[in-house]
Design a protein around this motif. Structure first.
Motif, PDB file in Angstrom:
ATOM      1  N   ALA A   1      45.148  46.082  35.062  1.00 30.58           N
ATOM      2  CA  ALA A   1      46.020  47.195  35.389  1.00 30.58           C
ATOM      3  C   ALA A   1      46.219  47.285  36.883  1.00 30.58           C
ATOM      4  N   ALA A   2      47.350  47.850  37.274  1.00 33.73           N
ATOM      5  CA  ALA A   2      47.676  48.078  38.677  1.00 33.73           C
ATOM      6  C   ALA A   2      47.909  49.561  38.900  1.00 33.73           C
ATOM      7  N   GLY A   3      47.405  50.047  40.020  1.00 33.79           N
ATOM      8  CA  GLY A   3      47.598  51.452  40.363  1.00 33.79           C
ATOM      9  C   GLY A   3      47.513  51.625  41.864  1.00 33.79           C
ATOM     10  N   TYR A   4      47.674  52.853  42.319  1.00 36.38           N
ATOM     11  CA  TYR A   4      47.598  53.106  43.757  1.00 36.38           C
ATOM     12  C   TYR A   4      46.161  53.271  44.227  1.00 36.38           C
ATOM     13  N   TYR A   5      45.309  53.768  43.349  1.00 40.19           N
ATOM     14  CA  TYR A   5      43.918  53.978  43.719  1.00 40.19           C
ATOM     15  C   TYR A   5      43.101  54.178  42.463  1.00 40.19           C
ATOM     16  N   PHE A   6      41.934  53.539  42.383  1.00 44.55           N
ATOM     17  CA  PHE A   6      41.072  53.724  41.222  1.00 44.55           C
ATOM     18  C   PHE A   6      39.761  54.415  41.571  1.00 44.55           C
ATOM     19  N   GLY A   7      39.152  54.069  42.663  1.00 48.03           N
ATOM     20  CA  GLY A   7      37.912  54.710  43.074  1.00 48.03           C
ATOM     21  C   GLY A   7      36.765  54.456  42.122  1.00 48.03           C
ATOM     22  N   LEU A   8      35.763  55.311  42.207  1.00 45.18           N
ATOM     23  CA  LEU A   8      34.553  55.122  41.415  1.00 45.18           C
ATOM     24  C   LEU A   8      34.790  55.400  39.932  1.00 45.18           C
ATOM     25  N   ALA A   9      35.729  56.264  39.623  1.00 41.57           N
ATOM     26  CA  ALA A   9      35.953  56.640  38.232  1.00 41.57           C
ATOM     27  C   ALA A   9      36.599  55.529  37.418  1.00 41.57           C
ATOM     28  N   ILE A  10      37.469  54.737  38.041  1.00 41.04           N
ATOM     29  CA  ILE A  10      38.251  53.688  37.373  1.00 41.04           C
ATOM     30  C   ILE A  10      38.798  54.252  36.050  1.00 41.04           C
ATOM     31  N   SER A  11      39.563  55.317  36.191  1.00 39.01           N
ATOM     32  CA  SER A  11      40.099  55.991  35.008  1.00 39.01           C
ATOM     33  C   SER A  11      41.412  55.370  34.569  1.00 39.01           C
ATOM     34  N   PRO A  12      41.632  55.270  33.245  1.00 37.16           N
ATOM     35  CA  PRO A  12      42.918  54.747  32.749  1.00 37.16           C
ATOM     36  C   PRO A  12      44.110  55.582  33.226  1.00 37.16           C
ATOM     37  N   THR A  13      43.883  56.845  33.512  1.00 37.95           N
ATOM     38  CA  THR A  13      44.988  57.706  33.966  1.00 37.95           C
ATOM     39  C   THR A  13      45.496  57.324  35.348  1.00 37.95           C
ATOM     40  N   GLN A  14      44.720  56.541  36.077  1.00 39.80           N
ATOM     41  CA  GLN A  14      45.114  56.101  37.413  1.00 39.80           C
ATOM     42  C   GLN A  14      45.955  54.825  37.379  1.00 39.80           C
ATOM     43  N   ALA A  15      46.062  54.204  36.226  1.00 40.18           N
ATOM     44  CA  ALA A  15      46.818  52.960  36.112  1.00 40.18           C
ATOM     45  C   ALA A  15      48.293  53.256  35.916  1.00 40.18           C
ATOM     46  N   HIS A  16      49.125  52.529  36.629  1.00 40.84           N
ATOM     47  CA  HIS A  16      50.570  52.679  36.497  1.00 40.84           C
ATOM     48  C   HIS A  16      51.177  51.560  35.648  1.00 40.84           C
ATOM     49  N   TYR A  17      50.529  50.399  35.673  1.00 40.82           N
ATOM     50  CA  TYR A  17      51.042  49.252  34.944  1.00 40.82           C
ATOM     51  C   TYR A  17      49.896  48.577  34.200  1.00 40.82           C
ATOM     52  N   TRP A  18      50.216  48.083  32.999  1.00 43.67           N
ATOM     53  CA  TRP A  18      49.213  47.450  32.147  1.00 43.67           C
ATOM     54  C   TRP A  18      49.686  46.088  31.676  1.00 43.67           C
ATOM     55  N   GLY A  19      48.725  45.201  31.462  1.00 44.04           N
ATOM     56  CA  GLY A  19      49.004  43.969  30.754  1.00 44.04           C
ATOM     57  C   GLY A  19      48.859  44.197  29.262  1.00 44.04           C
ATOM     58  N   GLN A  20      49.070  43.143  28.487  1.00 41.34           N
ATOM     59  CA  GLN A  20      49.042  43.267  27.023  1.00 41.34           C
ATOM     60  C   GLN A  20      47.647  43.093  26.457  1.00 41.34           C
ATOM     61  N   GLY A  21      46.726  42.581  27.256  1.00 42.26           N
ATOM     62  CA  GLY A  21      45.340  42.435  26.836  1.00 42.26           C
ATOM     63  C   GLY A  21      44.990  41.046  26.352  1.00 42.26           C
ATOM     64  N   THR A  22      43.708  40.719  26.442  1.00 42.72           N
ATOM     65  CA  THR A  22      43.182  39.468  25.916  1.00 42.72           C
ATOM     66  C   THR A  22      41.830  39.767  25.269  1.00 42.72           C
ATOM     67  N   GLN A  23      41.609  39.213  24.083  1.00 46.50           N
ATOM     68  CA  GLN A  23      40.426  39.559  23.296  1.00 46.50           C
ATOM     69  C   GLN A  23      39.218  38.738  23.728  1.00 46.50           C
ATOM     70  N   VAL A  24      38.095  39.405  23.883  1.00 44.41           N
ATOM     71  CA  VAL A  24      36.812  38.755  24.151  1.00 44.41           C
ATOM     72  C   VAL A  24      35.857  39.146  23.032  1.00 44.41           C
ATOM     73  N   THR A  25      35.283  38.138  22.391  1.00 44.80           N
ATOM     74  CA  THR A  25      34.330  38.370  21.295  1.00 44.80           C
ATOM     75  C   THR A  25      33.036  37.648  21.618  1.00 44.80           C
ATOM     76  N   VAL A  26      31.939  38.400  21.618  1.00 43.62           N
ATOM     77  CA  VAL A  26      30.623  37.845  21.936  1.00 43.62           C
ATOM     78  C   VAL A  26      29.729  38.010  20.711  1.00 43.62           C
ATOM     79  N   SER A  27      29.185  36.912  20.239  1.00 44.42           N
ATOM     80  CA  SER A  27      28.336  36.979  19.037  1.00 44.42           C
ATOM     81  C   SER A  27      26.932  36.470  19.306  1.00 44.42           C
TER      82      SER A  27
END
Length: 121
Positions: free
Chosen positions: A95-121
Motif C-alpha cells: 500500500a501507498a500513503g502519505y504517512y503510516f507511523g507506528l500504527a500502520i493503519s489500513p485507514t492511512q493507505a490511499h492505494y492498494w495492490g491486489q495481494g499475493t497469498q502466502v501459505t506456511v505449513s
C-alpha cells in the motif's frame, strides 16, 4: 497509482520468501509504503512500513524476521520474510500513503495492490 504484488507461495515453517510490489513510476519515492496482511476471518493488519527517507517500522509480530526495503530506480517495494511461521499465513498487500507511523493503519493507505497469498505449513 498502480501496485502489483508478486512472490507469494507455499513454504514450510522456517522457510523464506521475498515479496515484491511493482509500482507506477515515482510512487515508491513519493509515498510512504507499507505491507499489510489479512488472514481469513481476521482484520487487515499493517506489519511494516518504509518512508521517503527509508526509515522502517515493524510490528512486533514480524520484527527481526521480516525486512522491508525499496528500490526507487526500479519502482519496487520488497518484503524479505525469514523464519516463516504458520501464523504468517495470509494474503499480503502493499500500500501507498502519505504517512503510516507506528500504527500502520489500513485507514492511512490511499492505494492498494491486489495481494499475493502466502501459505506456511
Amino acid at each position: 497509482v498502480q501496485l502489483v504484488e508478486s512472490g507469494g507461495g507455499s513454504v514450510q515453517a522456517g522457510g523464506s520468501l521475498t515479496l515484491s510490489c511493482a509500482a507506477s513510476p515515482y510512487t515508491i519515492r513519493t509515498y510512504a509504503m507499507a505491507w499489510f496482511r489479512q488472514a481469513p476471518g481476521k482484520e487487515r493488519e499493517g506489519i511494516a512500513t518504509i518512508d521517503g527517507n527509508a526509515v522502517t517500522t515493524y510490528k512486533a509480530s514480524v520484527k527481526g524476521r521480516f525486512t522491508i526495503s525499496k528500490d526507487n530506480n526500479k519502482n519496487t517495494l520488497y518484503l524479505q520474510m525469514n523464519n516463516l511461521k504458520p501464523e504468517d499465513t495470509a494474503m499480503y498487500y502493499c500500500a501507498a500513503g502519505y504517512y503510516f507511523g507506528l500504527a500502520i493503519s489500513p485507514t492511512q493507505a490511499h492505494y492498494w495492490g491486489q495481494g499475493t497469498q502466502v501459505t506456511v505449513s
